[in-house]
Scaffold this motif. Structure first.
Motif, PDB file in Angstrom:
ATOM      1  N   TYR A  89      -1.658 -55.978  91.124  1.00 47.84           N
ATOM      2  CA  TYR A  89      -0.879 -57.061  90.505  1.00 47.84           C
ATOM      3  C   TYR A  89      -1.532 -58.419  90.759  1.00 47.84           C
ATOM      4  N   ARG A 147      -3.144 -60.912  87.882  1.00 43.42           N
ATOM      5  CA  ARG A 147      -2.794 -62.334  87.787  1.00 43.42           C
ATOM      6  C   ARG A 147      -4.057 -63.204  87.830  1.00 43.42           C
ATOM      7  N   GLU A 190       2.782 -63.605  96.125  1.00 46.29           N
ATOM      8  CA  GLU A 190       3.331 -62.939  94.945  1.00 46.29           C
ATOM      9  C   GLU A 190       4.616 -62.199  95.296  1.00 46.29           C
ATOM     10  N   ALA A 194       7.562 -55.610  87.554  1.00 46.52           N
ATOM     11  CA  ALA A 194       6.673 -56.719  87.211  1.00 46.52           C
ATOM     12  C   ALA A 194       5.351 -56.212  86.648  1.00 46.52           C
ATOM     13  N   ASN A 216       6.096 -54.953  83.031  1.00 44.29           N
ATOM     14  CA  ASN A 216       6.538 -55.982  82.089  1.00 44.29           C
ATOM     15  C   ASN A 216       5.517 -57.096  81.904  1.00 44.29           C
ATOM     16  N   ASP A 217       4.852 -57.495  82.985  1.00 44.26           N
ATOM     17  CA  ASP A 217       3.910 -58.612  82.908  1.00 44.26           C
ATOM     18  C   ASP A 217       2.547 -58.191  82.371  1.00 44.26           C
TER      19      ASP A 217
END
Length: 230
Positions: free
Chosen positions: A61, A65, A139, A174, A177-178
């Motif tokens: 994750y 990002r 995060e 997350a 969805n992200d």
């Protein structure tokens, strides 16, 4: 649209079906529907637990990002350091100085659960293990993972690396969805690296109809851990 349920099991995979059927249970578990957010089953969801290689989901994750922010790209080079090469198995075993693309490194981390590659990703993106762990914790705080703390990117045991089933449910929500573009990476059945065939440690992938993720892990302090999705 097909609904996707996430089964977050922090216990031996062989106990998955008894958990769902209502038989005797052990260790934290959360079953929920991603689309609605509805929790369908839970036990000890806020109990502190050692996440083992499930930590690599936060490593992924943070990296996604960083890619979205333009810090790195999928073809950015990831160099294996002496420190990362010295991490214990599960590992790829590349020598210090070896270089690979970031996308390939992430796939090896997710499929093989390679501790050396997870550390190399963290060091290359964060600058050091400690600096990358700071980003993982930042995060976690931003996502509301209130019972989680990281000190390394691969999940090797430390008393200061812990989470909860509830927090992991927040993280996988997350991730899906992200960054839906990376969803296929969590259902890769295996990789070919040179002459080696590397199967996914998640034995649901390719064996259970509809299974499409996400990660397994093991440390002695918590036993077998699993986040499965279908």
């Amino acid at each position: 649209m097909r609904q996707r349920h996430f089964l977050n099991l922090l216990l031996a995979g062989a106990l998955a079906l008894p958990v769902l059927s209502g038989a005797a249970r052990a260790n934290p578990v959360v079953l929920f529907d991603l689309k609605s957010g509805m929790v369908l089953e839970h036990q000890d969801a806020f109990k502190r637990w050692y996440p083992a290689s499930l930590s690599k989901l936060m490593t992924a994750y943070v990296t996604f990002r960083a890619i979205a922010a333009g810090e790195v790209a999928l073809d950015s080079p990831i160099k294996v350091t002496k420190h990362s090469a010295g991490e214990p198995p599960s590992k790829m075993g590349f020598k210090p100085g070896s270089v690979m693309r970031l996308d390939n490194a992430l796939k090896m981390m997710l499929v093989k659960s390679a501790n050396d590659i997870a550390m190399a990703v963290g060091e290359n993106i964060g600058g050091s293990q400690a600096a990358f762990a700071d980003r993982m914790n930042a995060e976690a705080a931003r996502l509301g993972m209130v019972g989680t703390h990281f000190v390394n990117p691969n999940g090797l045991y430390s008393p200061d690396q812990y989470t909860t089933a509830r927090d992991l449910a927040v993280l996988v929500t997350a991730l899906r969805n992200d960054f839906p573009q990376y969803a296929p990476w969590f259902s890769i059945e295996g990789l070919a690296v040179g002459k080696k065939a590397i199967p996914n440690y998640n034995l649901l992938i390719g064996r259970y109809a509809g299974a499409d993720g996400m990660k397994t892990g093991f440390v002695c302090s918590s036993g077998f851990n699993m986040i499965g999705s279908a």
